[in-house]
Design an enzyme around this catalytic site. Structure first.
Site, short mmCIF file in Angstrom:
data_model
loop_
_atom_site.label_atom_id
_atom_site.label_comp_id
_atom_site.label_asym_id
_atom_site.label_seq_id
_atom_site.Cartn_x
_atom_site.Cartn_y
_atom_site.Cartn_z
CG ASN A 15 -4.93 5.16 0.72
OD1 ASN A 15 -5.93 4.30 1.16
ND2 ASN A 15 -3.76 4.97 0.94
CD GLU A 27 -5.77 -1.11 6.65
OE1 GLU A 27 -4.74 -0.23 6.48
OE2 GLU A 27 -7.05 -0.97 6.73
CD GLU A 62 -2.78 1.40 2.61
OE1 GLU A 62 -2.84 0.31 3.12
OE2 GLU A 62 -3.45 2.32 2.36
CD GLU A 94 -5.59 0.07 0.42
OE1 GLU A 94 -5.92 1.04 1.40
OE2 GLU A 94 -4.76 -0.73 0.35
CG ASP A 134 -8.69 1.48 3.25
OD1 ASP A 134 -8.53 0.58 4.19
OD2 ASP A 134 -7.98 2.42 3.08
#
Ligand code: C2E
Ligand code: CA
Ligand code: CA
Length: 570
Positions: free
Chosen positions: A400, A519, A341, A432, A462
């Site tokens: 993101n 996560e 990420e 995400e 997410d």
């Protein structure tokens, strides 16, 4: 073309009130060229017509001496009537003394009898109607329709005019009703407006002795500019009490932020944004009704403004860097590095390292996030290409995508252009999108996400479970990966309900046939529990915090070595 003649395609209406028929006919003949004319023979008849007739009269021509009800009485009654207050009245008289008296009573002009020059009379009527309509336009921009307070624009214009004449120290207050939207949702907008109206009126009453002015700035936010008081808690308490009575709800906290106006260079708008900052700070607190803008807040505001103004510079001069946090597949014999990420970092020339937890929410509010995100996407794409050249593997990277990006019409093109510029496979750049991004405007989001998926992008939902997720959303919004919010992992070992929830999410994901990424995995035990529950992929400090691209290269090398070793063993 004469704008006076008609209103909305209809002729304006004029009422002639006179007990003598000859006068009515004479005036009628003059005015009927331009207006639709109606007649009344005395004051009482006139009042009945004024009260009943729709769409109302643009002008009244009024004789003073009449039987039943005289002209003075008509003027007095009209001026006391909310609906008729602003209808202009011209009196017709032959007595000089009556003219002054009637103007004092509220007539706008007079015409002397006998009538001689029709053009003069007509011109006078036209001018009066014009003036009164202009005034009514001003009135409507001056006053907020719902509360009767000033409108925001007028409030600031008026405030500017007051400034040179002020002698006492002044305060800027921002009053906000928290969660007022609930009233609209539960009781309807009409009722919501009525309640705001009562609060506005009460505020106006309270302001008069404080020699203050007030306006409604937004839906449930009021601005007040008034002479400085020792305290405002009692004002807020009283308004709060009224609000409670009106809504029969206790949970609509009214809060006020105060800024003590000073002779600094700041504009009145800034005084109020400071008062608003003070108000925002206590909006979630139960025991604090009012707060003043202080140094700490001042520094915070300056800090935020500085961050906003430095975004472009950080983009141009590499103030932003992109860090990468690895994700590992955990169901096999050994954890396997599968993807990363991309997370932005800001090393600010003055403030040093600034956490994304601070600047991302700020930029999401003002839209600057689009710039930052675009920068991060480009950097991440370039990095994928570099690793591919260096190690011969195309490691997918998730970026993101903020809610604001979703409403950017150029989003799809931007992403496709990036993919093309670095010759990436469709699956290499994953997106995400946070779960709360799904709640707001579901239709547009479904649209955008569907199109992106059609173009081959993989979508990760997410922070799942952190916001207002609805199960319905899971079936309407297309996505490829579910990212479980960190709080589940954090508490799953100590809280059996959380653990149960994780199980439920795993089942859901299995049903939807999408993998789950957990996560925030920090401990071995969490990892073990997740593996036992069937979780596919894990991201967290247990494996690695987000690291620079260079450090991440070492993780890739390690992965390649382990892979080779595993092959060698088999
Ligand atoms: P997020 O997307 O949920 O990113 C995960 C956050 O969790 C990251 O924080 C990461 O450093 C942190 N984290 C990862 N593993 C662990 C762990 O084991 N324990 C704990 N306590 N934390 C862990 P970070 O980098 O501070 O980012 C915070 C948030 O800022 C991100 O949450 C994301 O919403 C946002 N953000 C970061 N970079 C970007 C970006 O480029 N664009 C956008 N739109 N948002 C970004
Ligand atoms: Ca994320
Ligand atoms: Ca997340």
């Amino acid at each position: 073309m004469k704008r006076l003649m008609t209103a909305g395609g209809m002729k304006r209406r004029v009422l002639i009130v006179d007990d003598e028929m000859i006068n009515r006919e004479l005036l009628g003949a003059i005015l009927s060229q331009s207006y639709e004319v109606a007649f009344a023979a005395d004051g009482a008849e006139a009042m009945t017509m004024l009260a009943e007739e729709e769409p109302g009269f643009s002008l009244v021509l009024l004789d003073l001496m009449m039987p039943v009800m005289d002209g003075f009485e008509v003027i007095a009654r009209c001026r006391a009537d909310k609906r008729l207050r602003y209808v202009p009245i011209i009196v017709m008289t032959s007595e000089k003394t009556a003219e002054v008296k009637s103007i004092r009573a509220g007539a706008v002009d007079f015409i002397t009898k006998p009538y001689d020059m029709p053009e003069v009379i007509l011109a006078r009527c036209e001018r009066i109607i014009e003036l009164s309509e202009d005034k009514s336009i001003i009135r409507s921009t001056e006053r907020d329709r719902v509360t009767g307070l000033y409108t925001r624009g007028y409030f600031f214009a008026y405030l500017q005019r007051l400034l040179p004449h002020l002698t006492a120290p002044m305060d800027a207050l921002v009053l906000n009703i928290n969660r007022f939207h609930l009233v609209n949702e539960l009781l309807g907008h009409q009722e919501g407006d009525r309640i705001l109206g009562v609060i506005g009126k009460l505020l106006m009453e309270k302001m008069t002795p404080l020699r203050g002015i007030a306006c409604r700035s937004e839906s449930d936010t009021f601005f007040v500019f008034a002479e400085r008081q020792n305290e405002y808690d009692s004002l807020i308490k009283e308004l709060q009490k009224q609000l409670g009575l009106l809504t029969k709800a206790h949970d609509l906290p009214l809060r006020a932020g105060i800024y003590h106006c000073q002779d600094d260079a700041a504009e009145p708008e800034i005084w109020f944004s400071r008062a608003k900052a003070a108000c925002d700070r206590i909006s979630g607190q139960y025991n604090t009704l009012t707060a003043s803008f202080n140094n700490e807040l001042h520094e915070q505001t300056v800090f935020r403004e500085r961050l906003n103004s430095d975004v472009q510079d950080a983009i141009d001069n590499r103030g932003f860097t992109v860090y990468y946090q690895p994700k590992y597949r955990i169901q096999g014999d050994r954890p396997v590095l599968t993807s990363a990420e991309a997370l932005v970092r800001w090393n600010h020339p003055v403030f040093g390292f600034v956490s994304p937890g601070v600047f991302i929410p700020l930029f999401e509010k003002n839209g600057l996030i689009c710039k930052v995100d675009y920068y991060v996407w480009c950097e991440a794409a370039a990095q994928i290409q570099r690793w591919r050249e260096q190690y011969g593997i195309a490691l997918p990277v998730s970026v993101n995508v903020s809610r604001v990006d979703i409403f950017d019409n150029a989003l799809e093109k931007k992403l496709l252009d990036i993919r093309a510029a670095y010759s990436l496979d469709p699956g290499a750049l994953m997106l995400e999108i946070t779960e709360s991004g799904y709640a707001d405007n579901a239709e547009q989001l479904v649209d955008v996400v569907t199109r992106l998926r059609d173009r081959g992008f993989k979508i990760e939902m997410d922070d799942f479970g952190s916001g207002y997720s609805s199960l319905n959303m899971l079936t309407t919004i297309p996505f490829d990966v579910l990212k479980l919010d960190m709080q589940f992992v954090r508490h799953m070992l100590s809280d059996s309900k959380k653990q149960r929830l994780v199980e439920v999410v795993m089942d859901l994901a299995a049903f939807l046939e999408v993998p789950v990424v957990a996560e925030g995995v920090e401990e071995e035990e969490q990892l073990r529990a997740l593996r036992a529950l069937g979780c596919d992929i894990v991201q967290g400090y247990y494996f690695s915090p987000p690291v620079s691209a260079e450090r991440f290269g070492e993780l890739i090398e390690k992965e390649l070595q382990e892979k080779n070793a595993a092959h060698g063993n088999s």
